[in-house]
Write an enzyme that holds these catalytic residues in place. Structure first.
Site, short mmCIF file in Angstrom:
data_model
loop_
_atom_site.label_atom_id
_atom_site.label_comp_id
_atom_site.label_asym_id
_atom_site.label_seq_id
_atom_site.Cartn_x
_atom_site.Cartn_y
_atom_site.Cartn_z
N SER A 129 41.81 39.12 34.22
CA SER A 129 41.08 40.29 33.73
C SER A 129 40.86 40.19 32.21
O SER A 129 40.20 39.26 31.76
CB SER A 129 41.82 41.56 34.14
OG SER A 129 40.98 42.68 34.13
N HIS B 63 41.64 43.23 42.99
CA HIS B 63 41.64 42.76 41.61
C HIS B 63 42.99 42.15 41.21
O HIS B 63 43.04 41.21 40.43
CB HIS B 63 41.29 43.93 40.68
CG HIS B 63 41.17 43.55 39.24
ND1 HIS B 63 40.35 42.55 38.79
CD2 HIS B 63 41.80 44.05 38.13
CE1 HIS B 63 40.46 42.44 37.47
NE2 HIS B 63 41.32 43.34 37.05
#
Length: 254
Positions: free
Chosen positions: A84, A233
């Protein structure tokens, strides 16, 4: 201004960069598993974990922080993995300091600009008076209406640390909030990045779409893409065994 890091294992160095609101602590189990074959260095980015606080936070500055750590550790080259925010930082490092990098692994993020999905979190955390809480559970209960997902609250509140009265934030929350618009921006390179790169994404995540991957292939011509079924994610936390297997496979591939 030195970055805090945790090092485990011996051999070729692999540096791990966490995401927004995270720290090297979040990667301990992954780092331990990967350290069977190499040295794994898990880093706290500036304004996170136990690293230094600073009013500025940009991808360029974070890449320079990492270069300074690499010099401090006397490592001529490293393999680098980021998730990320850490993945965008890793891509910036690959563009700026390609000669100090072996292989790159980017976890569930693309180089494009992203929409604002975290301001609501920042505002909820900034509104808490941590000095009034005697436990993380109390703080979590105060966030239920704004942040209903208990796993999200648990992750965020790992950033609370004991203070003289109640708790305080370990992260530099205000500086991160002020820097956040810049952290949403693209880190697309001016030209192709020739560093061998593995992009790992989660099947259930929308952070790396088919359109993103088609664009990534033009920016990173040596890139490989692995999508892990059933993962979102937080692919490394949701499917750790498969994630570790894929990272080991890629790093062992000469």
């Amino acid at each position: 201004m030195k970055l805090h890091y945790q090092s485990i294992g011996q051999g070729e160095p692999l540096v791990i960069l966490h995401g927004l609101f995270g720290s090297s602590d979040n990667w301990r189990s992954i780092a331990s598993a990967l350290s069977e074959k190499r040295q794994v260095i898990s880093v706290d980015l500036r304004n996170h974990g136990r690293s230094f606080h600073h009013p500025q936070q940009t991808f360029e500055l974070m890449a320079e922080d990492l270069l300074n750590l690499q010099d401090e550790l006397e490592l001529s080259t490293i393999d680098l993995m980021g998730h990320s925010l850490g993945g965008k930082t890793a891509m910036q490092f690959a563009q700026t300091f390609a000669d100090r990098l072996g292989r790159l692994i980017v976890v569930d993020i693309a180089p494009r600009q992203y929409p604002d999905e975290h301001s609501i979190i920042f505002k909820a955390l900034l509104a808490l008076d941590l000095s009034k809480f005697s436990s993380r559970t109390e703080a979590s209960e105060a966030l239920v209406d704004t942040l209903p997902d208990p796993m999200v609250r648990q992750f965020l509140l790992l950033n609370m640390q004991k203070a003289d009265q109640g708790f305080s934030w370990r992260i530099n929350l205000q500086a991160l909030f002020c820097s956040y618009p810049g952290l949403l921006q693209s880190v697309e390179p001016d030209g192709p990045v020739e560093t061998p790169t593995l992009f790992i994404s989660g099947e259930k995540s929308d952070y790396v779409t088919d359109k993103d991957w088609q664009h990534i292939k033009t920016l990173y011509p040596q890139a490989e893409h692995v999508m892990i079924d059933g993962a979102g994610h937080w692919v490394h936390a949701e499917k750790p065994d498969i994630f570790i297997q894929q990272v080991n496979r890629y790093l062992a591939d000469d």
